[in-house]
Scaffold this motif. Structure first.
Motif, PDB file in Angstrom:
ATOM      1  N   PRO A 331       0.815  -1.227   0.000  1.00 45.21           N
ATOM      2  CA  PRO A 331       0.000   0.000   0.000  1.00 45.21           C
ATOM      3  C   PRO A 331       0.848   1.275   0.000  1.00 45.21           C
ATOM      4  CG  PRO A 331      -0.791  -1.547   1.653  1.00 45.21           C
ATOM      5  CD  PRO A 331       0.519  -2.081   1.160  1.00 45.21           C
ATOM      6  N   PHE A 332       1.978   1.226   0.667  1.00 39.75           N
ATOM      7  CA  PHE A 332       2.858   2.384   0.751  1.00 39.75           C
ATOM      8  C   PHE A 332       3.595   2.604  -0.571  1.00 39.75           C
ATOM      9  CE2 PHE A 332       2.186   0.616   4.945  1.00 39.75           C
ATOM     10  CZ  PHE A 332       1.873   1.732   5.694  1.00 39.75           C
ATOM     11  N   GLU A 333       4.041   1.510  -1.188  1.00 40.16           N
ATOM     12  CA  GLU A 333       4.705   1.627  -2.489  1.00 40.16           C
ATOM     13  C   GLU A 333       3.731   2.121  -3.553  1.00 40.16           C
ATOM     14  OE1 GLU A 333       7.922   1.357  -3.194  1.00 40.16           O
ATOM     15  OE2 GLU A 333       8.208   1.129  -1.028  1.00 40.16           O
ATOM     16  N   LEU A 334       2.479   1.679  -3.486  1.00 46.90           N
ATOM     17  CA  LEU A 334       1.477   2.132  -4.446  1.00 46.90           C
ATOM     18  C   LEU A 334       1.221   3.629  -4.290  1.00 46.90           C
ATOM     19  CD1 LEU A 334      -1.072  -0.833  -4.311  1.00 46.90           C
ATOM     20  CD2 LEU A 334       0.520  -0.279  -6.158  1.00 46.90           C
ATOM     21  N   THR A 335       1.267   4.107  -3.062  1.00 45.72           N
ATOM     22  CA  THR A 335       1.098   5.548  -2.835  1.00 45.72           C
ATOM     23  C   THR A 335       2.237   6.320  -3.486  1.00 45.72           C
ATOM     24  OG1 THR A 335      -0.058   5.138  -0.741  1.00 45.72           O
ATOM     25  CG2 THR A 335       0.879   7.333  -1.058  1.00 45.72           C
ATOM     26  N   LYS A 336       3.452   5.818  -3.375  1.00 44.65           N
ATOM     27  CA  LYS A 336       4.588   6.480  -4.026  1.00 44.65           C
ATOM     28  C   LYS A 336       4.424   6.497  -5.549  1.00 44.65           C
ATOM     29  CE  LYS A 336       7.739   4.876  -0.382  1.00 44.65           C
ATOM     30  NZ  LYS A 336       8.917   4.002  -0.106  1.00 44.65           N
ATOM     31  N   ARG A 337       3.909   5.380  -6.112  1.00 46.61           N
ATOM     32  CA  ARG A 337       3.701   5.345  -7.564  1.00 46.61           C
ATOM     33  C   ARG A 337       2.624   6.345  -7.981  1.00 46.61           C
ATOM     34  NH1 ARG A 337       7.229   2.804  -6.121  1.00 46.61           N
ATOM     35  NH2 ARG A 337       8.045   4.891  -6.478  1.00 46.61           N
ATOM     36  N   PHE A 338       1.615   6.506  -7.137  1.00 44.13           N
ATOM     37  CA  PHE A 338       0.574   7.492  -7.424  1.00 44.13           C
ATOM     38  C   PHE A 338       1.172   8.896  -7.460  1.00 44.13           C
ATOM     39  CE2 PHE A 338      -2.636  10.508  -5.804  1.00 44.13           C
ATOM     40  CZ  PHE A 338      -3.593  10.399  -6.818  1.00 44.13           C
ATOM     41  N   ILE A 339       2.056   9.184  -6.516  1.00 43.86           N
ATOM     42  CA  ILE A 339       2.722  10.494  -6.487  1.00 43.86           C
ATOM     43  C   ILE A 339       3.544  10.704  -7.753  1.00 43.86           C
ATOM     44  CG2 ILE A 339       4.443  11.882  -5.265  1.00 43.86           C
ATOM     45  CD1 ILE A 339       1.688  11.617  -3.885  1.00 43.86           C
ATOM     46  N   ASP A 340       4.186   9.659  -8.238  1.00 44.85           N
ATOM     47  CA  ASP A 340       4.964   9.761  -9.474  1.00 44.85           C
ATOM     48  C   ASP A 340       4.058  10.048 -10.674  1.00 44.85           C
ATOM     49  OD1 ASP A 340       7.267   9.187  -8.054  1.00 44.85           O
ATOM     50  OD2 ASP A 340       7.231   7.041  -8.555  1.00 44.85           O
ATOM     51  N   LYS A 341       2.912   9.388 -10.702  1.00 40.80           N
ATOM     52  CA  LYS A 341       2.018   9.467 -11.858  1.00 40.80           C
ATOM     53  C   LYS A 341       1.115  10.705 -11.833  1.00 40.80           C
ATOM     54  CE  LYS A 341       1.823   4.466 -12.624  1.00 40.80           C
ATOM     55  NZ  LYS A 341       2.124   4.472 -14.080  1.00 40.80           N
ATOM     56  N   ALA A 342       0.892  11.285 -10.635  1.00 41.56           N
ATOM     57  CA  ALA A 342       0.042  12.475 -10.509  1.00 41.56           C
ATOM     58  C   ALA A 342       0.821  13.545  -9.747  1.00 41.56           C
ATOM     59  CB  ALA A 342      -1.263  12.122  -9.795  1.00 41.56           C
ATOM     60  N   PRO A 343       1.848  14.117 -10.372  1.00 44.90           N
ATOM     61  CA  PRO A 343       2.776  15.003  -9.641  1.00 44.90           C
ATOM     62  C   PRO A 343       2.143  16.289  -9.132  1.00 44.90           C
ATOM     63  CG  PRO A 343       3.194  15.103 -12.001  1.00 44.90           C
ATOM     64  CD  PRO A 343       2.227  13.976 -11.792  1.00 44.90           C
ATOM     65  N   GLY A 344       1.031  16.737  -9.727  1.00 41.34           N
ATOM     66  CA  GLY A 344       0.421  17.976  -9.288  1.00 41.34           C
ATOM     67  C   GLY A 344      -0.575  17.829  -8.153  1.00 41.34           C
ATOM     68  N   VAL A 345      -0.880  16.593  -7.766  1.00 43.25           N
ATOM     69  CA  VAL A 345      -1.878  16.330  -6.733  1.00 43.25           C
ATOM     70  C   VAL A 345      -1.244  16.425  -5.349  1.00 43.25           C
ATOM     71  CG1 VAL A 345      -3.402  14.557  -5.763  1.00 43.25           C
ATOM     72  CG2 VAL A 345      -3.328  14.923  -8.232  1.00 43.25           C
ATOM     73  N   TYR A 346      -1.954  17.070  -4.434  1.00 43.29           N
ATOM     74  CA  TYR A 346      -1.467  17.167  -3.050  1.00 43.29           C
ATOM     75  C   TYR A 346      -2.014  15.985  -2.259  1.00 43.29           C
ATOM     76  CZ  TYR A 346       0.121  19.315   1.283  1.00 43.29           C
ATOM     77  OH  TYR A 346       0.786  19.567   2.458  1.00 43.29           O
TER      78      TYR A 346
END
Length: 515
Positions: A331-346
């Motif tokens: 779950p934590f690694e998936l969150t990091k991938r989300f941050i990579d894929k959606a860089p403008g999202v807070y």
């Protein structure tokens, strides 16, 4: 009577840079509503905004007859100390807000009245009764949410002192609905039916805002889920005020954020939106992804979030760590991938917490013996999780939390978020918030928790359930934050029954009566 109303905006005076600028924007609507209703009943009303022991707006006279306090659970100990101080002076005290609904049995020990749901008739009953109820306070609740609340025009005299102190940005609170149509088992609003409030009041709120607008002001919808009736709400906005004349912030379900709706929100100057993702493996109703999990959900959520972000420059997505569906580092690694894929999202990252009676799911945690008596002061969805994780040891869990916070608010992630925002001022606010509130405050606290769990036997034994005794480091933190209010904290207020919901014998989160 001379009546005081206190809105507790925080559990301690603002310390970091972001909270100093933004704390005043934590003002809740219901304390102002109570103030208006009390005044309509013919009483003299005074409003005050506190953060911990520090008065930051408004004032109270010395000779009050009755005091209303509203508090989230993280500020409950501040509320208990304030109530004790005023009760010693003969003042009748009333507690409302999320803590009163979540922990009514505990709050009854420290207040004359504890209020669940409130409408004007219930408030009138309290004012007419106006008796001391000691040693055990009286629990009272309306049977349902009100359909009409005083609008911004009526509330403004009580809200304005807070807004005038918010120097950088003023988030003026309005509301168009109560309750929620969704039935998420972790949510306090799931058991209260959805109620759309009066549209004429909403329209007048917006017109009044334009008439009296302070510099750097935005209208923020406090609805649990704004615009469930999307077209009706946007029709009301477009009828009430010229397009683009007001900057709006709102919290909405991803299911509502289709491209046609996003275009309409953009035309009406919505600049910030906060949809919930919650989990990569669970809780998919609001995003219509109940059966989509793992990396597939990350990819689809990132695509949708980027679409939202292309129309709404401040897009905040909310995630919860520690749900029973979470297992291992995934779950934590998936969150990091989300941050990579959606860089403008807070990303707004929270830890699972079970607030007493506030959700049906909490009853199962209590049946399983997994809820810990973590002092209310730490129950802010960030500082301390009070549910033993199903699939993690504490050190493993906090290690993963720290790594994920560090990644999501690293210099690289902060810079990418800043550059991705088409509105420079909003991008700077996000950068400032990310550094001050997330990296220097929340990540710092998670690292402190990890250190305590590794090095402090008292903390380790407490979180493992070996002992209910509050660790010394936590007690010292509370004492420091309460400052002069510490001497007024009632005896044993740090201790409470974390399984009171289970012991009540009720399966419904809202108790009928606890007199």
């Amino acid at each position: 009577m001379r009546i005081g109303v206190i809105d507790l905006l925080g559990k301690e005076p603002p310390k970091n840079g972001y909270s100093r600028f933004m704390r005043m924007n934590n003002a809740s609507i219901m304390p102002q509503v109570v103030a208006v209703w009390c005044e309509q009943e013919g009483h003299e009303v005074h409003m005050a905004y506190y953060s911990g022991a520090e008065l930051i707006a408004g004032s109270l006279p010395d000779d009050l007859d009755m005091l209303f306090i509203t508090a989230f659970s993280q500020a409950a100990l501040v509320a208990y100390a304030m109530s004790n101080y005023y009760r010693h002076r003969g003042v009748i005290t009333v507690l409302g807000g999320p803590h009163a609904r979540s922990y009514p049995e505990d709050a009854q020990q420290y207040f004359d009245y504890v209020v669940g749901m409130c409408d004007q008739d219930l408030l009138r009953d309290i004012l007419n009764d106006a008796e001391q109820h000691r040693p055990l306070g009286q629990y009272v609740s309306a049977s349902k949410q009100p359909h009409v609340l005083p609008g911004l025009r009526e509330r403004w005299k009580f809200l304005r002192p807070a807004m005038e102190k918010a120097k950088l940005l003023r988030l003026v609170p309005v509301i168009g609905s109560l309750g929620c149509p969704y039935k998420c088992s972790f949510c306090i609003d799931a058991v209260t039916p959805y109620v759309a409030l009066d549209y004429d009041v909403m329209k007048d709120d917006m017109r009044f805002f334009l008439e009296t607008r302070l510099p750097r002001s935005c209208l923020v919808w406090h609805d649990p889920n704004f615009a469930i009736r999307f077209d009706d709400y946007l029709d009301a906005i477009e009828e009430a005020v010229p397009r683009g004349s007001i900057t709006f912030f709102a919290e909405m379900s991803l299911a509502l954020l289709k491209e046609d709706n996003l275009k309409r929100l953009q035309r009406n100057n919505f600049k910030a939106i906060a949809p919930g993702i919650e989990s990569w493996f669970d809780i998919g109703d609001k995003s219509r992804m109940r059966n989509v999990k793992g990396m597939e959900k990350v990819n689809r959520m990132a695509e949708h979030a980027n679409l939202v972000n292309s129309y709404i420059p401040y897009t905040q997505c909310n995630l919860i760590f520690g749900l029973d569906s979470d297992d291992g580092p995934e779950p934590f690694e998936l969150t990091k991938r989300f941050i990579d894929k959606a860089p403008g999202v807070y990303p707004h990252l929270a830890l699972l917490s079970a607030f007493g009676r506030n959700a049906e799911l909490n009853l199962q945690y209590q049946r399983d013996g997994r809820v810990l008596p973590v002092p209310f002061h730490f129950l802010d969805l960030v500082q301390a999780m009070n549910v033993k994780p199903a699939n993690y040891g504490w050190v493993e869990f906090y290690t993963l939390v720290c790594e994920t916070f560090d990644y999501c608010f690293s210099p690289r992630a902060l810079t990418r978020r800043l550059l991705a925002n088409p509105k420079p001022l909003l991008g700077i606010e996000q950068f400032f918030r990310g550094v001050s509130s997330e990296r220097n405050n929340r990540l710092k606290h998670h690292r402190k928790m990890l250190h305590w769990l590794k090095e402090d036997a008292e903390v380790r034994d407490f979180f493992e359930g070996v002992t209910p005794e509050i660790p010394t480091v936590m007690t010292n933190t509370i004492k420091q934050h309460l400052g002069p209010l510490w001497e007024w904290l009632p005896e044993n207020a740090l201790h409470y029954d974390p399984n009171a919901y289970l012991h009540s014998g009720s399966t419904h989160p809202l108790p009928v009566a606890l007199v």
